[in-house]
Design an enzyme around this catalytic site. Sequence first.
Site, PDB file in Angstrom:
ATOM      1  N   ASN A   1     116.738  65.089 143.641  1.00 29.13           N
ATOM      2  CA  ASN A   1     115.747  65.618 144.589  1.00 29.13           C
ATOM      3  C   ASN A   1     115.178  64.563 145.527  1.00 29.13           C
ATOM      4  O   ASN A   1     114.403  64.876 146.402  1.00 29.13           O
ATOM      5  CB  ASN A   1     114.593  66.272 143.811  1.00 29.13           C
ATOM      6  CG  ASN A   1     113.877  65.283 142.909  1.00 29.13           C
ATOM      7  OD1 ASN A   1     114.500  64.372 142.361  1.00 29.13           O
ATOM      8  ND2 ASN A   1     112.588  65.448 142.749  1.00 29.13           N
TER       9      ASN A   1
ATOM     10  N   ARG B   1      79.009  47.030 127.157  1.00 32.01           N
ATOM     11  CA  ARG B   1      79.813  46.959 125.933  1.00 32.01           C
ATOM     12  C   ARG B   1      81.157  47.676 126.036  1.00 32.01           C
ATOM     13  O   ARG B   1      82.013  47.543 125.178  1.00 32.01           O
ATOM     14  CB  ARG B   1      78.996  47.495 124.742  1.00 32.01           C
ATOM     15  CG  ARG B   1      78.009  46.465 124.230  1.00 32.01           C
ATOM     16  CD  ARG B   1      77.100  47.051 123.183  1.00 32.01           C
ATOM     17  NE  ARG B   1      76.089  47.919 123.777  1.00 32.01           N
ATOM     18  CZ  ARG B   1      75.248  48.684 123.080  1.00 32.01           C
ATOM     19  NH1 ARG B   1      75.314  48.697 121.767  1.00 32.01           N
ATOM     20  NH2 ARG B   1      74.354  49.424 123.693  1.00 32.01           N
TER      21      ARG B   1
ATOM     22  N   ARG C   1     106.023  68.501 133.653  1.00 31.43           N
ATOM     23  CA  ARG C   1     105.126  67.762 134.549  1.00 31.43           C
ATOM     24  C   ARG C   1     104.447  68.725 135.523  1.00 31.43           C
ATOM     25  O   ARG C   1     104.810  69.893 135.609  1.00 31.43           O
ATOM     26  CB  ARG C   1     105.917  66.669 135.267  1.00 31.43           C
ATOM     27  CG  ARG C   1     106.347  65.543 134.316  1.00 31.43           C
ATOM     28  CD  ARG C   1     107.271  64.574 135.004  1.00 31.43           C
ATOM     29  NE  ARG C   1     106.713  64.116 136.278  1.00 31.43           N
ATOM     30  CZ  ARG C   1     107.441  63.649 137.293  1.00 31.43           C
ATOM     31  NH1 ARG C   1     108.754  63.558 137.185  1.00 31.43           N
ATOM     32  NH2 ARG C   1     106.857  63.256 138.407  1.00 31.43           N
TER      33      ARG C   1
ATOM     34  N   GLY D   1      64.855  55.444 118.743  1.00 31.28           N
ATOM     35  CA  GLY D   1      63.434  55.758 118.702  1.00 31.28           C
ATOM     36  C   GLY D   1      63.194  56.735 117.552  1.00 31.28           C
ATOM     37  O   GLY D   1      64.022  57.604 117.296  1.00 31.28           O
TER      38      GLY D   1
ATOM     39  N   ASN E   1     121.633  79.809 133.641  1.00 35.23           N
ATOM     40  CA  ASN E   1     121.848  78.908 132.514  1.00 35.23           C
ATOM     41  C   ASN E   1     122.181  77.528 133.046  1.00 35.23           C
ATOM     42  O   ASN E   1     123.137  77.358 133.792  1.00 35.23           O
ATOM     43  CB  ASN E   1     123.003  79.452 131.660  1.00 35.23           C
ATOM     44  CG  ASN E   1     123.085  78.713 130.346  1.00 35.23           C
ATOM     45  OD1 ASN E   1     123.097  77.482 130.318  1.00 35.23           O
ATOM     46  ND2 ASN E   1     123.144  79.447 129.258  1.00 35.23           N
TER      47      ASN E   1
ATOM     48  N   ASN F   1      78.697  53.765 123.518  1.00 39.93           N
ATOM     49  CA  ASN F   1      78.407  52.428 124.044  1.00 39.93           C
ATOM     50  C   ASN F   1      79.632  51.545 124.128  1.00 39.93           C
ATOM     51  O   ASN F   1      79.649  50.570 124.870  1.00 39.93           O
ATOM     52  CB  ASN F   1      77.358  51.739 123.163  1.00 39.93           C
ATOM     53  CG  ASN F   1      76.029  52.462 123.264  1.00 39.93           C
ATOM     54  OD1 ASN F   1      75.498  52.635 124.353  1.00 39.93           O
ATOM     55  ND2 ASN F   1      75.521  52.926 122.150  1.00 39.93           N
TER      56      ASN F   1
ATOM     57  N   GLY G   1      73.136  53.230 134.109  1.00 38.68           N
ATOM     58  CA  GLY G   1      73.472  52.027 133.326  1.00 38.68           C
ATOM     59  C   GLY G   1      74.892  51.544 133.566  1.00 38.68           C
ATOM     60  O   GLY G   1      75.744  52.275 134.052  1.00 38.68           O
TER      61      GLY G   1
END
Length: 458
Positions: free
Chosen positions: A372, A18, A319, A144, A363, A230, A14
């Site tokens: 970088n 919507r 990250r 149904g 530290n 939906n 499908g």
Amino acid sequence: MNQRTCLSVILAAGEGTRMKSALPKVLHQIAGLPMVAHVVKAAEAAGATGVALVIGHGADEMRKTAAKFAPEAETFVQEKRLGTAHAVIAARAAISKGYDDVLVMFGDTPLIDADTLTVARLRLAEGAAVVVIGFRPPNPTGYGRLIEKGGKLIAIREEKDCSEEERKIGFCNAGMMAVAGAHALKLLDAVDNKNAKGEYYLTDIVEIAGAQGLDVVATEASFESALGINNRAELAQAEAIWQQRRRHEAMLSGVTLIAPETVYFSHDTEIGADTIVEPNVWFGPGVMVASGAKIHAFSHIEGATIASNCDVGPFARLRPGADLRNKAKVGNFCEVKQAVIEEGAKVNHLTYIGDARVGAGANIGAGTITCNYDGYSKFFTDIGEGAFIGSNSSLVAPVTIGNGGYIASGSVITESVPDDALAFGRARQKTIPGKGKELRERFASAAAAKKKAAGADH
Ligand code: UD1
Ligand code: MG
């Protein structure tokens, strides 16, 4: 039952108009994983040994996603959408391989759980030919209806084909079914399209099987497990239910969530016992947290590995490739990307560490930046064990700071620093006695002269 083979046929042809989206509906994500991949996972957890994905709309994108999230799935294209039975038959080649059980599932029903499917398979093992998964939605309109008699399911009537009386039934078809493999194709091939919508309804196999004297039963799933998506409001509802389930699971497995409703997990988040997660924490995909870590409020974490007893945040951003070893600390307003922070190292405040290694016990002072990237390529910064990086330093990669290296605050380090060396990379300070006072007097008299001149103008 474990010996029984099982094919999962997942209907996903499908369009999902919507959703109002360029993306096929079942590729929208819940907890960072496409809906259809959740369905595949549930099928596999219930013992499916084969997966047939029926696709149509957006077939190329669907194939790409399947290759990534469900490489074992075979795809079948349903050229025209002529109904759910027609869609299942698109996977004829897979079904005819002769599985014991065929689970028909919907790609847009992502919260289906393995237990519900397992119960349906058990009923097949007990001799049923068709097991329909029913549920009781708060509002049955559009579904149904399951029509039962003496413990047997005799029919499923689509809303449009229901009588007034039948419409009052609250027990509805969730859409999913378990069908005995030995009967599946024979039942499906007997379905016609003589109904209000002119479609080949999968639901018709209930009456067809009954007429052949086969056993047909219904099982009941929770409303949540049967929730079909939906539109984007239902997508958000499914996300909320998924998150709620996962938080509960995490807490029962020994993770403290102080404000569970504010913590978001990904489909693959792994988090060990005795970890404490403060409010408003986001786990993107690919995060592993070992035991005893503390994740402070407002941290955003994806693709990161956090070892035991680490301390992260508040307001930390980890990250992909951030790899924190035991007892490492990444504090407020720090970003770490593709970098190993070795045991006990501290990156406490306002820092960016990218493409780097920070040696054990090092530290990193406030405001340190690993430079970088030159706009074209990325370069590595290697910081040795026990090094001390003074605040507000820029480490211009590629560069190495040796073990025990000591960087003066405010340095721009462009050359590697040997073990135990001290490096300054900044202008030397000059102090001139009395000069401050002299300057102040000069500025004050200039300002007074200006004010006087302005007054004389009036
Ligand atoms: C279906 C059931 C209904 C049930 C409801 C639960 C039938 C005939 N009806 O109705 O009893 O209450 O689901 O949500 O089965 N699909 C295809 N190809 C097709 C048609 C459908 O792949 O030709 C896929 C859709 O993409 C969707 C699923 O099958 O994932 C269900 O189809 P849909 O049109 O939504 O069926 P409903 O009318 O909702
Ligand atoms: Mg539907």
